[in-house]
Scaffold this motif. Structure first.
Motif, PDB file in Angstrom:
ATOM      1  N   TYR A   1      15.032   1.523   3.207  1.00  0.00           N
ATOM      2  CA  TYR A   1      15.928   2.307   4.050  1.00  0.00           C
ATOM      3  C   TYR A   1      15.197   2.763   5.305  1.00  0.00           C
ATOM      4  O   TYR A   1      13.984   2.715   5.390  1.00  0.00           O
ATOM      5  CB  TYR A   1      16.480   3.517   3.298  1.00  0.00           C
ATOM      6  CG  TYR A   1      17.457   3.158   2.203  1.00  0.00           C
ATOM      7  CD1 TYR A   1      18.464   2.238   2.412  1.00  0.00           C
ATOM      8  CD2 TYR A   1      17.373   3.760   0.959  1.00  0.00           C
ATOM      9  CE1 TYR A   1      19.358   1.912   1.421  1.00  0.00           C
ATOM     10  CE2 TYR A   1      18.258   3.437  -0.049  1.00  0.00           C
ATOM     11  CZ  TYR A   1      19.256   2.518   0.188  1.00  0.00           C
ATOM     12  OH  TYR A   1      20.138   2.204  -0.801  1.00  0.00           O
ATOM     13  N   ASP A   2      15.964   3.257   6.273  1.00  0.00           N
ATOM     14  CA  ASP A   2      15.398   3.657   7.558  1.00  0.00           C
ATOM     15  C   ASP A   2      14.490   4.874   7.457  1.00  0.00           C
ATOM     16  O   ASP A   2      13.511   4.984   8.182  1.00  0.00           O
ATOM     17  CB  ASP A   2      16.515   3.944   8.562  1.00  0.00           C
ATOM     18  CG  ASP A   2      17.317   2.697   8.896  1.00  0.00           C
ATOM     19  OD1 ASP A   2      16.760   1.592   8.767  1.00  0.00           O
ATOM     20  OD2 ASP A   2      18.486   2.840   9.280  1.00  0.00           O
ATOM     21  N   LYS A   3      14.801   5.805   6.593  1.00  0.00           N
ATOM     22  CA  LYS A   3      14.054   7.058   6.495  1.00  0.00           C
ATOM     23  C   LYS A   3      12.882   6.986   5.517  1.00  0.00           C
ATOM     24  O   LYS A   3      12.319   8.006   5.144  1.00  0.00           O
ATOM     25  CB  LYS A   3      14.982   8.199   6.070  1.00  0.00           C
ATOM     26  CG  LYS A   3      16.114   8.437   7.015  1.00  0.00           C
ATOM     27  CD  LYS A   3      15.611   8.949   8.330  1.00  0.00           C
ATOM     28  CE  LYS A   3      16.780   9.215   9.263  1.00  0.00           C
ATOM     29  NZ  LYS A   3      16.368   9.553  10.579  1.00  0.00           N
ATOM     30  N   ALA A   4      12.493   5.805   5.106  1.00  0.00           N
ATOM     31  CA  ALA A   4      11.420   5.662   4.115  1.00  0.00           C
ATOM     32  C   ALA A   4      10.090   6.177   4.649  1.00  0.00           C
ATOM     33  O   ALA A   4       9.357   6.877   3.938  1.00  0.00           O
ATOM     34  CB  ALA A   4      11.284   4.193   3.705  1.00  0.00           C
ATOM     35  N   ILE A   5       9.786   5.886   5.892  1.00  0.00           N
ATOM     36  CA  ILE A   5       8.504   6.311   6.465  1.00  0.00           C
ATOM     37  C   ILE A   5       8.482   7.821   6.653  1.00  0.00           C
ATOM     38  O   ILE A   5       7.440   8.459   6.469  1.00  0.00           O
ATOM     39  CB  ILE A   5       8.234   5.557   7.773  1.00  0.00           C
ATOM     40  CG1 ILE A   5       8.109   4.063   7.476  1.00  0.00           C
ATOM     41  CG2 ILE A   5       6.980   6.054   8.453  1.00  0.00           C
ATOM     42  CD1 ILE A   5       7.983   3.196   8.677  1.00  0.00           C
TER      43      ILE A   5
ATOM     44  N   ALA B   1      10.718   9.190  -1.296  1.00  0.00           N
ATOM     45  CA  ALA B   1       9.863   8.232  -0.585  1.00  0.00           C
ATOM     46  C   ALA B   1       9.772   6.917  -1.349  1.00  0.00           C
ATOM     47  O   ALA B   1       9.897   5.842  -0.752  1.00  0.00           O
ATOM     48  CB  ALA B   1       8.474   8.817  -0.374  1.00  0.00           C
ATOM     49  N   PHE B   2       9.575   6.998  -2.647  1.00  0.00           N
ATOM     50  CA  PHE B   2       9.441   5.776  -3.436  1.00  0.00           C
ATOM     51  C   PHE B   2      10.739   4.973  -3.446  1.00  0.00           C
ATOM     52  O   PHE B   2      10.729   3.762  -3.223  1.00  0.00           O
ATOM     53  CB  PHE B   2       9.004   6.108  -4.864  1.00  0.00           C
ATOM     54  CG  PHE B   2       8.823   4.899  -5.722  1.00  0.00           C
ATOM     55  CD1 PHE B   2       7.769   4.041  -5.501  1.00  0.00           C
ATOM     56  CD2 PHE B   2       9.717   4.607  -6.734  1.00  0.00           C
ATOM     57  CE1 PHE B   2       7.600   2.902  -6.279  1.00  0.00           C
ATOM     58  CE2 PHE B   2       9.564   3.487  -7.516  1.00  0.00           C
ATOM     59  CZ  PHE B   2       8.505   2.627  -7.292  1.00  0.00           C
ATOM     60  N   VAL B   3      11.866   5.638  -3.668  1.00  0.00           N
ATOM     61  CA  VAL B   3      13.149   4.936  -3.718  1.00  0.00           C
ATOM     62  C   VAL B   3      13.487   4.341  -2.356  1.00  0.00           C
ATOM     63  O   VAL B   3      13.944   3.196  -2.259  1.00  0.00           O
ATOM     64  CB  VAL B   3      14.264   5.878  -4.216  1.00  0.00           C
ATOM     65  CG1 VAL B   3      15.632   5.254  -4.026  1.00  0.00           C
ATOM     66  CG2 VAL B   3      14.036   6.232  -5.666  1.00  0.00           C
TER      67      VAL B   3
ATOM     68  N   LEU C   1       0.836  -1.196   0.000  1.00  0.00           N
ATOM     69  CA  LEU C   1       0.000   0.000   0.000  1.00  0.00           C
ATOM     70  C   LEU C   1       0.873   1.249   0.000  1.00  0.00           C
ATOM     71  O   LEU C   1       0.614   2.194  -0.759  1.00  0.00           O
ATOM     72  CB  LEU C   1      -0.930   0.007   1.213  1.00  0.00           C
ATOM     73  CG  LEU C   1      -1.709   1.298   1.449  1.00  0.00           C
ATOM     74  CD1 LEU C   1      -2.855   1.400   0.465  1.00  0.00           C
ATOM     75  CD2 LEU C   1      -2.205   1.357   2.872  1.00  0.00           C
ATOM     76  N   ALA C   2       1.910   1.264   0.808  1.00  0.00           N
ATOM     77  CA  ALA C   2       2.804   2.419   0.887  1.00  0.00           C
ATOM     78  C   ALA C   2       3.542   2.634  -0.432  1.00  0.00           C
ATOM     79  O   ALA C   2       3.681   3.774  -0.890  1.00  0.00           O
ATOM     80  CB  ALA C   2       3.794   2.240   2.030  1.00  0.00           C
ATOM     81  N   ILE C   3       4.008   1.566  -1.041  1.00  0.00           N
ATOM     82  CA  ILE C   3       4.701   1.696  -2.326  1.00  0.00           C
ATOM     83  C   ILE C   3       3.745   2.206  -3.399  1.00  0.00           C
ATOM     84  O   ILE C   3       4.092   3.097  -4.181  1.00  0.00           O
ATOM     85  CB  ILE C   3       5.335   0.349  -2.743  1.00  0.00           C
ATOM     86  CG1 ILE C   3       6.567   0.084  -1.904  1.00  0.00           C
ATOM     87  CG2 ILE C   3       5.703   0.360  -4.218  1.00  0.00           C
ATOM     88  CD1 ILE C   3       7.282  -1.182  -2.242  1.00  0.00           C
ATOM     89  N   THR C   4       2.537   1.676  -3.434  1.00  0.00           N
ATOM     90  CA  THR C   4       1.555   2.106  -4.428  1.00  0.00           C
ATOM     91  C   THR C   4       1.199   3.576  -4.251  1.00  0.00           C
ATOM     92  O   THR C   4       1.168   4.339  -5.226  1.00  0.00           O
ATOM     93  CB  THR C   4       0.283   1.239  -4.324  1.00  0.00           C
ATOM     94  OG1 THR C   4       0.647  -0.136  -4.429  1.00  0.00           O
ATOM     95  CG2 THR C   4      -0.708   1.595  -5.403  1.00  0.00           C
TER      96      THR C   4
END
Length: 138
Positions: free
Chosen positions: A63-67, A55-57, A14-17
């Motif tokens: 990675y840790d900072k994705a959220i 955010a997408f990458v 869901l987050a990736i989409t």
């Protein structure tokens, strides 16, 4: 060892989409600059493209900072879509606003923010023995 960002795979997908959709929306919003150019729109569009691409990458690479970047992208999108929804409410009324897609997209973004932050993996602080040499433990 697989790195986990979220507790469930469905939340990860869901987050990736959502991050991909937000990136595409922000990338195609460059075309709206040709109709009505303003420096403020240029700054917001550039910031939105950078944050949503990060955010997408970061989500794909886990990675840790994705959220953090996903939350930044969702908040920026929610604020600006909320501005349009507020204008629609003030001009046409609340009951006519339900038929607009801006309101539906705003609700989807808010639900996504709640789900992503509820099911993220909480990292436990690492116990580093080398840093604690010489300190008394009780």
């Amino acid at each position: 060892m697989k790195r986990r960002i979220f507790k469930y795979k469905a939340v990860y997908y869901l987050a990736i989409t959502v991050s991909l959709i937000l990136f595409l929306i922000s990338a195609f919003s460059i075309f709206s600059l040709f109709n009505d150019f303003s420096f403020f729109k240029l700054l917001i569009t550039g910031f939105s493209i950078v944050v949503n691409s990060f955010a997408f990458v970061n989500l794909v690479e886990k990675y840790d900072k994705a959220i953090l970047f996903l939350n930044l992208g969702l908040v920026v999108s929610t604020v600006f879509i909320g501005y349009y929804v507020l204008l629609i409410i003030l001009n046409k009324g609340f009951y006519e606003m339900m038929s607009y897609s801006y309101f539906k997209f705003l609700i989807i973004l808010i639900v996504t923010i709640i789900v992503v932050n509820k099911y993220k993996v909480q990292k436990k602080p690492d116990y580093n023995e080398i840093e604690n040499i010489g300190e008394q433990e009780e």
